[in-house]
Design a protein around this motif. Structure first.
Motif, short mmCIF file in Angstrom:
data_model
loop_
_atom_site.label_atom_id
_atom_site.label_comp_id
_atom_site.label_asym_id
_atom_site.label_seq_id
_atom_site.Cartn_x
_atom_site.Cartn_y
_atom_site.Cartn_z
N ILE A 65 59.28 -63.30 -73.31
CA ILE A 65 59.25 -62.24 -74.33
C ILE A 65 57.95 -61.47 -74.16
O ILE A 65 56.86 -62.05 -74.19
CB ILE A 65 59.32 -62.82 -75.76
N GLU A 66 58.08 -60.17 -73.97
CA GLU A 66 56.91 -59.31 -73.83
C GLU A 66 56.91 -58.30 -74.98
O GLU A 66 57.94 -57.69 -75.27
CB GLU A 66 56.95 -58.58 -72.49
N ALA A 67 55.77 -58.16 -75.65
CA ALA A 67 55.72 -57.28 -76.82
C ALA A 67 54.44 -56.46 -76.82
O ALA A 67 53.40 -56.88 -76.29
CB ALA A 67 55.80 -58.10 -78.10
N SER A 68 54.54 -55.28 -77.42
CA SER A 68 53.36 -54.41 -77.56
C SER A 68 53.46 -53.66 -78.88
O SER A 68 54.54 -53.23 -79.30
CB SER A 68 53.27 -53.43 -76.40
N LEU A 69 52.31 -53.49 -79.53
CA LEU A 69 52.22 -52.72 -80.77
C LEU A 69 51.09 -51.71 -80.59
O LEU A 69 49.92 -52.07 -80.44
CB LEU A 69 51.92 -53.64 -81.96
N ASP A 70 51.46 -50.41 -80.61
CA ASP A 70 50.48 -49.35 -80.32
C ASP A 70 50.24 -48.41 -81.50
O ASP A 70 49.44 -47.48 -81.38
CB ASP A 70 50.94 -48.52 -79.12
N GLY A 71 50.91 -48.64 -82.60
CA GLY A 71 50.69 -47.76 -83.74
C GLY A 71 51.40 -48.27 -84.98
O GLY A 71 52.45 -48.93 -84.87
N MET A 72 50.84 -47.99 -86.16
CA MET A 72 51.48 -48.42 -87.41
C MET A 72 50.99 -47.53 -88.56
O MET A 72 49.78 -47.33 -88.74
CB MET A 72 51.17 -49.88 -87.73
N LYS A 73 51.95 -46.99 -89.31
CA LYS A 73 51.65 -46.25 -90.52
C LYS A 73 52.28 -46.97 -91.70
O LYS A 73 53.41 -47.43 -91.63
CB LYS A 73 52.20 -44.82 -90.43
N VAL A 74 51.52 -47.07 -92.79
CA VAL A 74 52.01 -47.69 -94.01
C VAL A 74 52.08 -46.63 -95.09
O VAL A 74 51.06 -46.06 -95.48
CB VAL A 74 51.08 -48.85 -94.46
N ASN A 75 53.30 -46.34 -95.54
CA ASN A 75 53.52 -45.30 -96.54
C ASN A 75 52.87 -43.98 -96.12
O ASN A 75 52.27 -43.27 -96.93
CB ASN A 75 52.99 -45.74 -97.91
N GLY A 76 52.99 -43.69 -94.83
CA GLY A 76 52.48 -42.43 -94.30
C GLY A 76 51.03 -42.46 -93.89
O GLY A 76 50.55 -41.51 -93.24
N TYR A 77 50.31 -43.52 -94.21
CA TYR A 77 48.88 -43.61 -93.88
C TYR A 77 48.72 -44.38 -92.56
O TYR A 77 49.25 -45.47 -92.38
CB TYR A 77 48.12 -44.32 -94.99
N ASP A 78 47.95 -43.82 -91.63
CA ASP A 78 47.72 -44.46 -90.35
C ASP A 78 46.71 -45.59 -90.53
O ASP A 78 45.51 -45.36 -90.70
CB ASP A 78 47.19 -43.43 -89.34
N SER A 79 47.19 -46.83 -90.49
CA SER A 79 46.33 -47.98 -90.71
C SER A 79 45.95 -48.68 -89.41
O SER A 79 45.29 -49.72 -89.44
CB SER A 79 47.03 -48.99 -91.62
N PHE A 80 46.36 -48.12 -88.26
CA PHE A 80 46.16 -48.79 -86.99
C PHE A 80 45.21 -48.03 -86.07
O PHE A 80 44.57 -48.62 -85.20
CB PHE A 80 47.53 -48.97 -86.29
N GLY A 81 45.14 -46.72 -86.27
CA GLY A 81 44.24 -45.92 -85.44
C GLY A 81 44.58 -46.04 -83.97
O GLY A 81 45.73 -46.00 -83.56
#
Length: 497
Positions: A65-81
Protein backbone atom coordinates in the motif's frame (compact mmCIF):
# COMPACT_ATOMS: atom_id res chain seq x y z
CA UNK A 1 -24.84 -23.86 35.35
CA UNK A 2 -26.78 -24.08 32.12
CA UNK A 3 -25.51 -20.65 31.12
CA UNK A 4 -21.94 -21.85 31.70
CA UNK A 5 -22.54 -24.88 29.51
CA UNK A 6 -24.01 -22.74 26.75
CA UNK A 7 -20.94 -20.53 26.89
CA UNK A 8 -18.61 -23.55 26.93
CA UNK A 9 -20.24 -25.09 23.87
CA UNK A 10 -20.26 -21.76 22.03
CA UNK A 11 -16.54 -21.23 22.67
CA UNK A 12 -15.85 -24.79 21.56
CA UNK A 13 -17.66 -24.31 18.24
CA UNK A 14 -15.99 -20.93 17.65
CA UNK A 15 -12.63 -22.69 18.08
CA UNK A 16 -13.81 -25.25 15.54
CA UNK A 17 -14.49 -22.46 13.06
CA UNK A 18 -11.07 -20.95 13.75
CA UNK A 19 -9.27 -24.26 13.33
CA UNK A 20 -10.90 -24.42 9.93
CA UNK A 21 -10.06 -27.07 7.39
CA UNK A 22 -7.88 -29.09 9.75
CA UNK A 23 -11.02 -30.25 11.53
CA UNK A 24 -11.74 -32.37 8.47
CA UNK A 25 -8.87 -34.64 9.50
CA UNK A 26 -10.93 -36.17 12.30
CA UNK A 27 -12.28 -39.63 11.48
CA UNK A 28 -15.67 -40.59 12.89
CA UNK A 29 -17.80 -43.50 11.76
CA UNK A 30 -21.20 -41.85 12.11
CA UNK A 31 -22.12 -40.09 8.87
CA UNK A 32 -23.91 -37.06 10.45
CA UNK A 33 -20.80 -36.38 12.54
CA UNK A 34 -18.60 -36.42 9.45
CA UNK A 35 -20.90 -34.00 7.61
CA UNK A 36 -21.15 -31.70 10.63
CA UNK A 37 -17.40 -31.71 11.20
CA UNK A 38 -16.62 -31.00 7.55
CA UNK A 39 -19.23 -28.23 7.42
CA UNK A 40 -17.70 -26.46 10.41
CA UNK A 41 -14.20 -26.99 9.09
CA UNK A 42 -15.03 -25.54 5.67
CA UNK A 43 -16.58 -22.32 6.95
CA UNK A 44 -13.30 -20.51 7.69
CA UNK A 45 -11.94 -21.49 4.28
CA UNK A 46 -15.08 -20.21 2.55
CA UNK A 47 -14.82 -16.84 4.33
CA UNK A 48 -11.27 -16.31 3.02
CA UNK A 49 -12.29 -17.30 -0.53
CA UNK A 50 -15.11 -14.77 -0.87
CA UNK A 51 -14.62 -12.53 -3.92
CA UNK A 52 -14.33 -9.32 -1.89
CA UNK A 53 -12.17 -10.81 0.89
CA UNK A 54 -9.68 -12.93 -1.05
CA UNK A 55 -7.85 -9.84 -2.43
CA UNK A 56 -7.17 -8.69 1.14
CA UNK A 57 -5.62 -12.06 1.95
CA UNK A 58 -3.41 -11.69 -1.11
CA UNK A 59 -2.53 -8.09 -0.20
CA UNK A 60 -1.46 -8.90 3.35
CA UNK A 61 0.79 -11.76 2.26
CA UNK A 62 2.45 -10.43 -0.91
CA UNK A 63 1.25 -6.89 -1.69
CA UNK A 64 1.80 -3.25 -0.81
CA UNK A 65 0.00 0.00 0.00
CA UNK A 66 1.47 3.32 -1.08
CA UNK A 67 -0.11 6.58 0.08
CA UNK A 68 0.52 10.30 -0.17
CA UNK A 69 -1.18 13.36 1.33
CA UNK A 70 -0.25 16.70 -0.27
CA UNK A 71 -3.03 19.02 0.79
CA UNK A 72 -5.99 19.41 3.16
CA UNK A 73 -8.64 22.08 3.69
CA UNK A 74 -11.04 22.04 6.63
CA UNK A 75 -14.27 23.94 6.03
CA UNK A 76 -12.50 25.88 3.30
CA UNK A 77 -9.47 26.79 5.42
CA UNK A 78 -6.07 25.51 4.26
CA UNK A 79 -4.71 23.72 7.33
CA UNK A 80 -1.89 21.86 5.56
CA UNK A 81 0.01 24.53 3.67
CA UNK A 82 2.99 23.13 1.81
CA UNK A 83 3.15 20.04 4.07
CA UNK A 84 3.28 16.53 2.66
CA UNK A 85 3.25 12.97 3.96
CA UNK A 86 4.02 9.85 1.93
CA UNK A 87 5.28 6.32 2.24
CA UNK A 88 4.90 2.73 1.11
CA UNK A 89 4.11 -0.34 3.22
CA UNK A 90 5.05 -3.81 1.96
CA UNK A 91 3.51 -7.02 3.29
CA UNK A 92 4.79 -10.58 3.29
CA UNK A 93 3.75 -13.69 5.18
CA UNK A 94 6.24 -13.04 7.96
CA UNK A 95 7.35 -9.39 7.70
CA UNK A 96 6.35 -5.74 7.20
CA UNK A 97 8.49 -3.08 5.55
CA UNK A 98 8.01 0.69 5.42
CA UNK A 99 9.89 2.36 2.57
CA UNK A 100 10.48 5.97 1.58
CA UNK A 101 8.48 7.42 4.44
CA UNK A 102 8.60 11.21 4.23
CA UNK A 103 7.00 13.70 6.63
CA UNK A 104 7.41 17.36 5.71
CA UNK A 105 5.39 19.85 7.73
CA UNK A 106 4.85 23.48 6.77
CA UNK A 107 7.49 26.12 7.61
CA UNK A 108 10.09 23.42 8.34
CA UNK A 109 8.41 22.42 11.60
CA UNK A 110 9.29 18.79 10.87
CA UNK A 111 11.26 17.12 8.11
CA UNK A 112 11.72 13.38 8.52
CA UNK A 113 12.41 10.54 6.12
CA UNK A 114 13.31 6.92 6.62
CA UNK A 115 12.49 3.22 6.46
CA UNK A 116 11.53 0.48 8.87
CA UNK A 117 11.37 -3.31 8.87
CA UNK A 118 9.64 -5.73 11.24
CA UNK A 119 9.92 -9.51 11.13
CA UNK A 120 10.05 -12.39 13.56
CA UNK A 121 13.86 -12.24 13.57
CA UNK A 122 14.84 -8.62 12.90
CA UNK A 123 13.53 -5.11 13.57
CA UNK A 124 15.27 -1.96 12.35
CA UNK A 125 14.55 1.74 11.81
CA UNK A 126 16.46 3.99 9.42
CA UNK A 127 16.14 7.74 10.01
CA UNK A 128 18.74 10.49 9.65
CA UNK A 129 17.29 13.62 11.29
CA UNK A 130 16.95 12.21 14.84
CA UNK A 131 18.63 8.79 14.82
CA UNK A 132 21.34 9.74 12.37
CA UNK A 133 21.49 6.25 10.88
CA UNK A 134 20.01 2.78 11.05
CA UNK A 135 19.45 1.00 14.36
CA UNK A 136 18.12 -2.51 14.65
CA UNK A 137 17.64 -5.64 16.73
CA UNK A 138 18.49 -9.17 15.69
CA UNK A 139 16.77 -11.34 18.28
CA UNK A 140 19.17 -14.24 17.79
CA UNK A 141 22.13 -12.05 18.87
CA UNK A 142 20.32 -9.63 21.16
CA UNK A 143 21.51 -11.34 24.36
CA UNK A 144 25.16 -10.90 23.33
CA UNK A 145 24.53 -7.36 22.09
CA UNK A 146 22.87 -6.42 25.37
CA UNK A 147 25.74 -7.93 27.38
CA UNK A 148 28.18 -5.67 25.47
CA UNK A 149 26.06 -2.54 25.73
CA UNK A 150 25.74 0.41 28.07
CA UNK A 151 22.54 -1.20 29.38
CA UNK A 152 24.33 -4.24 30.85
CA UNK A 153 24.14 -4.36 34.64
CA UNK A 154 27.93 -4.26 35.02
CA UNK A 155 28.61 -1.66 32.29
CA UNK A 156 29.10 1.20 34.73
CA UNK A 157 26.94 3.43 32.54
CA UNK A 158 24.26 5.73 33.90
CA UNK A 159 21.88 3.79 31.65
CA UNK A 160 22.77 0.38 33.10
CA UNK A 161 19.81 -1.78 34.08
CA UNK A 162 19.50 -3.14 37.59
CA UNK A 163 20.85 -6.70 37.90
CA UNK A 164 17.47 -8.34 38.53
CA UNK A 165 15.87 -6.80 35.42
CA UNK A 166 18.96 -7.46 33.31
CA UNK A 167 19.23 -11.13 34.36
CA UNK A 168 15.53 -11.71 33.64
CA UNK A 169 15.92 -10.23 30.13
CA UNK A 170 19.02 -12.32 29.37
CA UNK A 171 17.28 -15.48 30.53
CA UNK A 172 14.41 -14.86 28.14
CA UNK A 173 16.66 -13.89 25.24
CA UNK A 174 18.86 -16.97 25.57
CA UNK A 175 15.89 -19.08 24.52
CA UNK A 176 14.76 -17.17 21.43
CA UNK A 177 15.35 -20.00 18.94
CA UNK A 178 13.82 -22.52 21.32
CA UNK A 179 10.78 -20.27 21.72
CA UNK A 180 10.15 -20.37 17.97
CA UNK A 181 10.31 -24.16 17.88
CA UNK A 182 8.05 -24.36 20.92
CA UNK A 183 5.51 -22.08 19.25
CA UNK A 184 5.34 -24.32 16.19
CA UNK A 185 4.99 -27.44 18.34
CA UNK A 186 2.32 -25.73 20.44
CA UNK A 187 0.23 -24.98 17.35
CA UNK A 188 0.39 -28.64 16.32
CA UNK A 189 -0.43 -29.81 19.85
CA UNK A 190 -3.38 -27.41 20.16
CA UNK A 191 -4.94 -28.72 16.96
CA UNK A 192 -4.42 -32.33 18.03
CA UNK A 193 -5.90 -31.75 21.48
CA UNK A 194 -8.87 -29.88 20.07
CA UNK A 195 -9.66 -32.62 17.56
CA UNK A 196 -9.48 -35.27 20.28
CA UNK A 197 -11.79 -33.26 22.57
CA UNK A 198 -14.21 -32.68 19.67
CA UNK A 199 -14.33 -36.43 19.10
CA UNK A 200 -15.13 -36.95 22.81
CA UNK A 201 -18.05 -34.53 22.47
CA UNK A 202 -19.41 -36.39 19.44
CA UNK A 203 -18.96 -39.78 21.14
CA UNK A 204 -21.38 -38.86 23.92
CA UNK A 205 -23.76 -36.43 22.22
CA UNK A 206 -26.94 -37.57 20.52
CA UNK A 207 -26.75 -36.99 16.77
CA UNK A 208 -29.69 -36.79 14.41
CA UNK A 209 -30.06 -35.91 10.74
CA UNK A 210 -33.15 -34.99 8.77
CA UNK A 211 -34.19 -33.09 5.67
CA UNK A 212 -36.37 -30.13 6.66
CA UNK A 213 -37.26 -26.62 5.58
CA UNK A 214 -35.81 -23.76 7.59
CA UNK A 215 -35.62 -19.99 7.22
CA UNK A 216 -32.40 -18.78 5.56
CA UNK A 217 -32.12 -14.99 5.32
CA UNK A 218 -35.89 -14.75 5.18
CA UNK A 219 -36.41 -17.52 2.61
CA UNK A 220 -37.76 -21.00 3.31
CA UNK A 221 -35.14 -23.49 2.11
CA UNK A 222 -34.87 -27.29 2.26
CA UNK A 223 -31.67 -28.35 4.03
CA UNK A 224 -30.04 -31.27 5.74
CA UNK A 225 -30.28 -30.44 9.44
CA UNK A 226 -27.84 -32.15 11.79
CA UNK A 227 -28.53 -31.70 15.50
CA UNK A 228 -25.92 -32.49 18.15
CA UNK A 229 -27.77 -32.67 21.48
CA UNK A 230 -25.99 -32.76 24.82
CA UNK A 231 -28.09 -33.46 27.89
CA UNK A 232 -26.83 -33.39 31.49
CA UNK A 233 -25.75 -37.04 31.51
CA UNK A 234 -23.86 -36.61 28.24
CA UNK A 235 -22.20 -33.49 29.58
CA UNK A 236 -21.09 -35.38 32.69
CA UNK A 237 -19.50 -38.05 30.52
CA UNK A 238 -17.88 -35.44 28.28
CA UNK A 239 -16.36 -33.60 31.26
CA UNK A 240 -15.08 -36.80 32.86
CA UNK A 241 -13.61 -38.17 29.62
CA UNK A 242 -12.06 -34.81 28.70
CA UNK A 243 -10.50 -34.58 32.17
CA UNK A 244 -9.15 -38.13 31.89
CA UNK A 245 -7.76 -37.34 28.44
CA UNK A 246 -5.95 -34.22 29.68
CA UNK A 247 -4.50 -36.20 32.59
CA UNK A 248 -3.25 -39.08 30.43
CA UNK A 249 -2.35 -37.35 27.15
CA UNK A 250 1.08 -38.54 26.08
CA UNK A 251 1.27 -35.69 23.52
CA UNK A 252 0.91 -33.01 26.21
CA UNK A 253 3.51 -34.63 28.48
CA UNK A 254 5.91 -35.08 25.53
CA UNK A 255 5.53 -31.39 24.65
CA UNK A 256 6.29 -30.31 28.22
CA UNK A 257 9.33 -32.61 28.42
CA UNK A 258 10.69 -31.43 25.05
CA UNK A 259 10.43 -27.73 25.94
CA UNK A 260 10.94 -27.95 29.68
CA UNK A 261 13.84 -25.48 29.84
CA UNK A 262 11.97 -22.81 27.90
CA UNK A 263 8.75 -23.36 29.85
CA UNK A 264 10.65 -23.24 33.10
CA UNK A 265 12.27 -19.91 32.18
CA UNK A 266 8.92 -18.41 31.20
CA UNK A 267 7.09 -19.65 34.29
CA UNK A 268 9.88 -18.66 36.64
CA UNK A 269 9.93 -15.13 35.20
CA UNK A 270 6.15 -14.74 35.44
CA UNK A 271 5.46 -16.72 38.60
CA UNK A 272 8.51 -17.01 40.90
CA UNK A 273 8.09 -20.30 42.72
CA UNK A 274 10.06 -23.11 44.33
CA UNK A 275 10.04 -25.23 41.20
CA UNK A 276 12.67 -27.58 42.67
CA UNK A 277 9.88 -29.13 44.76
CA UNK A 278 8.99 -31.15 41.68
CA UNK A 279 11.27 -33.45 39.74
CA UNK A 280 10.17 -31.94 36.42
CA UNK A 281 7.49 -29.73 34.91
CA UNK A 282 5.85 -32.81 33.44
CA UNK A 283 5.46 -34.23 36.97
CA UNK A 284 4.10 -30.87 38.11
CA UNK A 285 1.52 -30.93 35.29
CA UNK A 286 0.41 -34.47 36.20
CA UNK A 287 0.13 -33.65 39.89
CA UNK A 288 -1.82 -30.43 39.31
CA UNK A 289 -4.20 -32.25 36.95
CA UNK A 290 -4.76 -35.07 39.45
CA UNK A 291 -5.47 -32.43 42.07
CA UNK A 292 -8.48 -31.26 40.07
CA UNK A 293 -10.32 -34.57 40.42
CA UNK A 294 -12.60 -33.39 43.24
CA UNK A 295 -13.36 -30.13 41.42
CA UNK A 296 -14.30 -31.99 38.23
CA UNK A 297 -16.52 -34.41 40.16
CA UNK A 298 -18.23 -31.53 41.97
CA UNK A 299 -18.93 -29.90 38.61
CA UNK A 300 -20.47 -33.10 37.29
CA UNK A 301 -22.63 -33.47 40.41
CA UNK A 302 -24.13 -30.03 39.74
CA UNK A 303 -25.46 -31.36 36.44
CA UNK A 304 -28.56 -33.14 37.64
CA UNK A 305 -30.22 -35.33 34.98
CA UNK A 306 -32.92 -33.23 33.40
CA UNK A 307 -33.92 -33.65 29.78
CA UNK A 308 -35.28 -30.10 29.67
CA UNK A 309 -31.78 -28.70 30.13
CA UNK A 310 -30.37 -30.33 26.99
CA UNK A 311 -28.17 -28.08 24.88
CA UNK A 312 -27.96 -28.37 21.12
CA UNK A 313 -25.75 -27.46 18.20
CA UNK A 314 -27.81 -27.25 15.00
CA UNK A 315 -25.93 -27.41 11.71
CA UNK A 316 -27.88 -26.88 8.50
CA UNK A 317 -26.02 -27.89 5.34
CA UNK A 318 -26.65 -28.17 1.64
CA UNK A 319 -28.09 -31.61 0.85
CA UNK A 320 -25.62 -32.06 -2.03
CA UNK A 321 -22.35 -30.27 -1.23
CA UNK A 322 -22.49 -30.34 2.56
CA UNK A 323 -21.68 -26.60 2.76
CA UNK A 324 -22.67 -24.93 6.01
CA UNK A 325 -25.77 -22.79 5.48
CA UNK A 326 -26.76 -22.02 9.04
CA UNK A 327 -25.49 -22.72 12.54
CA UNK A 328 -27.20 -22.04 15.82
CA UNK A 329 -26.41 -23.04 19.39
CA UNK A 330 -28.68 -22.99 22.42
CA UNK A 331 -31.61 -24.74 24.08
CA UNK A 332 -35.40 -24.54 23.85
CA UNK A 333 -35.47 -21.13 25.57
CA UNK A 334 -32.36 -19.36 24.31
CA UNK A 335 -30.10 -19.16 21.27
CA UNK A 336 -26.66 -17.87 22.22
CA UNK A 337 -25.08 -17.92 18.75
CA UNK A 338 -26.52 -17.97 15.25
CA UNK A 339 -24.74 -17.71 11.89
CA UNK A 340 -27.00 -17.54 8.83
CA UNK A 341 -25.14 -17.82 5.50
CA UNK A 342 -28.17 -18.09 3.22
CA UNK A 343 -28.90 -20.85 0.74
CA UNK A 344 -25.67 -20.24 -1.25
CA UNK A 345 -23.34 -20.76 1.71
CA UNK A 346 -20.64 -18.50 3.10
CA UNK A 347 -18.51 -18.28 -0.04
CA UNK A 348 -21.25 -17.12 -2.45
CA UNK A 349 -23.98 -15.60 -0.29
CA UNK A 350 -24.89 -11.91 -0.54
CA UNK A 351 -25.97 -11.65 3.11
CA UNK A 352 -24.49 -13.08 6.31
CA UNK A 353 -26.33 -12.56 9.60
CA UNK A 354 -24.61 -13.25 12.94
CA UNK A 355 -26.47 -12.98 16.25
CA UNK A 356 -24.98 -13.51 19.72
CA UNK A 357 -27.09 -12.41 22.67
CA UNK A 358 -28.03 -8.77 22.12
CA UNK A 359 -25.49 -8.32 19.35
CA UNK A 360 -26.52 -8.59 15.71
CA UNK A 361 -24.16 -8.19 12.74
CA UNK A 362 -25.41 -8.11 9.16
CA UNK A 363 -22.84 -8.27 6.35
CA UNK A 364 -24.38 -7.53 2.95
CA UNK A 365 -23.03 -7.35 -0.59
CA UNK A 366 -25.22 -5.60 -3.15
CA UNK A 367 -24.21 -6.33 -6.74
CA UNK A 368 -26.05 -4.09 -9.18
CA UNK A 369 -25.24 -5.60 -12.53
CA UNK A 370 -21.65 -4.91 -13.53
CA UNK A 371 -21.79 -1.19 -12.80
CA UNK A 372 -22.02 -0.93 -9.04
CA UNK A 373 -20.88 -2.87 -6.02
CA UNK A 374 -21.89 -2.15 -2.44
CA UNK A 375 -20.69 -3.78 0.79
CA UNK A 376 -22.22 -2.93 4.15
CA UNK A 377 -21.84 -4.13 7.73
CA UNK A 378 -24.45 -3.28 10.37
CA UNK A 379 -23.70 -3.87 14.04
CA UNK A 380 -26.51 -3.65 16.61
CA UNK A 381 -26.08 -3.94 20.39
CA UNK A 382 -27.71 -2.39 23.46
CA UNK A 383 -29.80 0.06 21.45
CA UNK A 384 -26.78 1.10 19.43
CA UNK A 385 -26.16 0.62 15.76
CA UNK A 386 -22.94 0.95 13.80
CA UNK A 387 -23.01 0.73 10.02
CA UNK A 388 -20.16 0.75 7.54
CA UNK A 389 -20.78 0.68 3.81
CA UNK A 390 -18.80 1.08 0.59
CA UNK A 391 -20.42 1.72 -2.78
CA UNK A 392 -18.38 1.58 -6.00
CA UNK A 393 -19.63 2.84 -9.35
CA UNK A 394 -17.42 1.02 -11.85
CA UNK A 395 -18.76 2.90 -14.86
CA UNK A 396 -18.10 6.34 -13.38
CA UNK A 397 -14.92 5.26 -11.60
CA UNK A 398 -16.03 6.65 -8.24
CA UNK A 399 -16.73 5.35 -4.74
CA UNK A 400 -18.39 6.45 -1.51
CA UNK A 401 -17.55 5.07 1.94
CA UNK A 402 -19.90 5.72 4.85
CA UNK A 403 -19.50 5.12 8.59
CA UNK A 404 -22.46 5.83 10.86
CA UNK A 405 -23.02 5.43 14.60
CA UNK A 406 -26.49 5.82 16.12
CA UNK A 407 -27.29 5.46 19.81
CA UNK A 408 -30.78 4.35 20.93
CA UNK A 409 -34.06 4.64 19.05
CA UNK A 410 -34.27 8.42 19.48
CA UNK A 411 -30.89 9.12 17.83
CA UNK A 412 -29.61 10.77 21.04
CA UNK A 413 -26.43 11.35 19.14
CA UNK A 414 -25.40 10.48 15.63
CA UNK A 415 -21.93 10.44 14.16
CA UNK A 416 -21.38 9.99 10.46
CA UNK A 417 -18.28 10.02 8.23
CA UNK A 418 -18.62 10.08 4.45
CA UNK A 419 -15.55 9.74 2.22
CA UNK A 420 -15.57 9.88 -1.57
CA UNK A 421 -13.18 9.95 -4.50
CA UNK A 422 -12.11 8.26 -7.71
CA UNK A 423 -11.15 4.62 -8.06
CA UNK A 424 -9.54 2.61 -10.88
CA UNK A 425 -8.44 -1.00 -11.20
CA UNK A 426 -5.80 -2.30 -13.58
CA UNK A 427 -4.87 -5.95 -13.25
CA UNK A 428 -3.75 -6.42 -9.65
CA UNK A 429 -3.39 -2.69 -8.89
CA UNK A 430 -6.13 -0.54 -7.34
CA UNK A 431 -5.65 3.23 -7.30
CA UNK A 432 -8.04 5.52 -5.47
CA UNK A 433 -8.12 9.09 -4.26
CA UNK A 434 -9.66 10.49 -1.09
CA UNK A 435 -11.07 13.80 -2.31
CA UNK A 436 -13.69 14.66 0.29
CA UNK A 437 -14.43 13.59 3.85
CA UNK A 438 -17.51 14.97 5.58
CA UNK A 439 -18.02 14.55 9.30
CA UNK A 440 -21.46 15.10 10.85
CA UNK A 441 -22.34 15.11 14.55
CA UNK A 442 -25.83 15.54 16.01
CA UNK A 443 -26.70 16.01 19.70
CA UNK A 444 -30.20 15.69 21.23
CA UNK A 445 -31.80 15.73 17.77
CA UNK A 446 -30.65 19.33 17.35
CA UNK A 447 -29.03 20.78 14.26
CA UNK A 448 -26.09 19.00 12.71
CA UNK A 449 -22.50 20.09 13.25
CA UNK A 450 -20.34 19.54 10.18
CA UNK A 451 -16.66 19.41 9.38
CA UNK A 452 -15.85 19.24 5.69
CA UNK A 453 -12.39 18.10 4.61
CA UNK A 454 -11.05 18.49 1.09
CA UNK A 455 -7.98 16.35 0.52
CA UNK A 456 -5.26 15.75 -2.01
CA UNK A 457 -4.70 12.13 -1.12
CA UNK A 458 -3.85 9.16 -3.33
CA UNK A 459 -3.60 5.50 -2.34
CA UNK A 460 -2.14 2.76 -4.55
CA UNK A 461 -2.85 -0.84 -3.56
CA UNK A 462 -0.88 -3.59 -5.29
CA UNK A 463 -2.03 -7.13 -4.59
CA UNK A 464 1.25 -8.47 -5.96
CA UNK A 465 4.38 -6.47 -5.13
CA UNK A 466 7.57 -8.18 -4.02
CA UNK A 467 9.12 -6.78 -0.87
CA UNK A 468 12.69 -5.44 -1.37
CA UNK A 469 15.52 -7.19 0.45
CA UNK A 470 15.93 -5.83 3.98
CA UNK A 471 19.10 -4.09 5.10
CA UNK A 472 21.89 -6.34 6.31
CA UNK A 473 23.97 -3.67 8.05
CA UNK A 474 22.71 -1.59 10.98
CA UNK A 475 23.82 -0.51 14.43
CA UNK A 476 22.72 -2.71 17.33
CA UNK A 477 22.18 -2.11 21.03
CA UNK A 478 25.89 -2.74 21.54
CA UNK A 479 26.74 0.23 19.30
CA UNK A 480 24.67 2.80 21.21
CA UNK A 481 26.73 5.20 23.35
CA UNK A 482 25.75 7.55 26.15
CA UNK A 483 26.47 10.43 23.78
CA UNK A 484 24.04 8.93 21.23
CA UNK A 485 21.22 8.88 23.77
CA UNK A 486 21.95 12.44 24.87
CA UNK A 487 21.84 13.56 21.25
CA UNK A 488 18.56 11.69 20.68
CA UNK A 489 17.02 13.42 23.69
CA UNK A 490 18.20 16.88 22.61
CA UNK A 491 16.82 16.44 19.12
CA UNK A 492 13.48 15.19 20.44
CA UNK A 493 13.23 18.09 22.90
CA UNK A 494 13.92 20.53 20.06
CA UNK A 495 11.33 18.78 17.91
CA UNK A 496 8.48 19.05 20.45
CA UNK A 497 9.37 22.52 21.74
Amino acid sequence: MKAKLLLLITVFVVIALAVGGTVMAVTILKEPAVVATNALGGLAKDVLERDEIEPFCELFTSGSIEASLDGMKVNGYDSFGDSSISGKLYFSEDALMLRNVKVNLADGALDLSGDAYISEDVIYVNEQEILGGTYGINFSTLADDLANSIFAADSGSVYALDKETYDAMIKRLDNVSENKMMQRDLEKLSRRVFLDLWEIVLDHAALSSEVVKIDLNGKSTKVRLISITIDSLAMQNIIRDAYEYLCDSEEIVAFIEKHENTLYSMLDALYPYDWDTYGSLAELYKEKMRGLADTVEALCNELEPDSSSALSIHIATSRISGKLLKLWIGDDQETVLSIDCGKKGMRKTDTVTIEAGEVKIVYKVDKKGLKKLGVSIAFESHNQEIEFSVSIDKKEGTYTANFKHVKNEKNYYLTEWVASGNIATKRSTITFTIDKVNYKHRINNSSDWWNRYKLECEVIVKLEDEMPMPRKVYKTVADITEEDIENFVKKLEKLVS
